[in-house]
Write a protein that holds these residues in place. Sequence first.
Motif, PDB file in Angstrom:
ATOM      1  N   LEU A 101      -8.747   7.545   1.574  1.00 31.75           N
ATOM      2  CA  LEU A 101      -8.266   6.200   1.900  1.00 31.75           C
ATOM      3  C   LEU A 101      -6.767   6.203   2.197  1.00 31.75           C
ATOM      4  N   ALA A 102      -5.977   6.938   1.405  1.00 28.98           N
ATOM      5  CA  ALA A 102      -4.528   6.938   1.617  1.00 28.98           C
ATOM      6  C   ALA A 102      -4.180   7.397   3.029  1.00 28.98           C
ATOM      7  N   CYS A 103      -4.938   8.376   3.558  1.00 27.28           N
ATOM      8  CA  CYS A 103      -4.683   8.883   4.906  1.00 27.28           C
ATOM      9  C   CYS A 103      -5.126   7.866   5.956  1.00 27.28           C
ATOM     10  N   ARG A 104      -6.171   7.117   5.662  1.00 27.47           N
ATOM     11  CA  ARG A 104      -6.659   6.108   6.617  1.00 27.47           C
ATOM     12  C   ARG A 104      -5.689   4.945   6.726  1.00 27.47           C
ATOM     13  N   VAL A 105      -5.133   4.519   5.607  1.00 31.05           N
ATOM     14  CA  VAL A 105      -4.234   3.360   5.592  1.00 31.05           C
ATOM     15  C   VAL A 105      -2.850   3.732   6.113  1.00 31.05           C
TER      16      VAL A 105
END
Length: 247
Positions: A101-105
Amino acid sequence: MNGAGTADPVGGAATPPDAPTWRRDDAFSYQCRACGRCCHHKRIPLGPYDILRLARHLGLKTGEFLRRHVERDGPWLSATPDGACMFLDAGRCAVHADRPLACRVYPLGRWVTASGEETFRELRPHPQTEGRYGRDGTVAQYLERQGVAPYVAAADRLQALFYRLLDALQGVLPRRPELRAAAEAALLIPADSDGPPGFMEWLDADGVVARYCVDMGRAVPETVEAVLQAYIEAIDTWLKTTGGEAA
Ligand code: SF4
């Protein structure tokens, strides 16, 4: 988890103090140019759903993924000695379909309060990033293109459990001081241990679910969503029985 509620959702990419706070309908766009620079010198936080997705991408159970790919003082995604994410392959993300998620956001950070209020802030960019920032869309449109929906849903469900766990511990520990020492011992990760001890065991969704299913006489689920559901049920059951909520 995406660092929800923390000051630094992606370690090494702290939010500038003057970064504005945005909501989903605010103007924002970002075009990744795949320069790979943003995948260096970051601490990518991982939650149980991130770990499940990444483990399945690699054909692993979560316990094995934790042992191979997670830094034990994190949970952070492991990096190579030169500071690159271990999944950066010739400038490309080797786990793109199941990236955390951190990479997506990114390049935003996402915060969620205990009452469920969600905000976003721009993280400090890599000084030589080729990514293009703009205002040609909204935060919501950017997030949709990054496929965050199942990650956000899982993170929010797990955060609610985390707050219940915290409440349970705060209620129990003053009455049971001996548990504080046991909890601290469990949370400290012995440097000479090969396995994922302490709270890392709680991130091992496959392990938690396997034990829960044996206790409940149920078949162990296989798919990511079914494992997540059983994992949440297992922690919920633990909280209601031995975690202090029923005390
Ligand atoms: S998981 Fe992929 S997108 Fe995230 S830091 Fe690693 S290489 Fe970059």
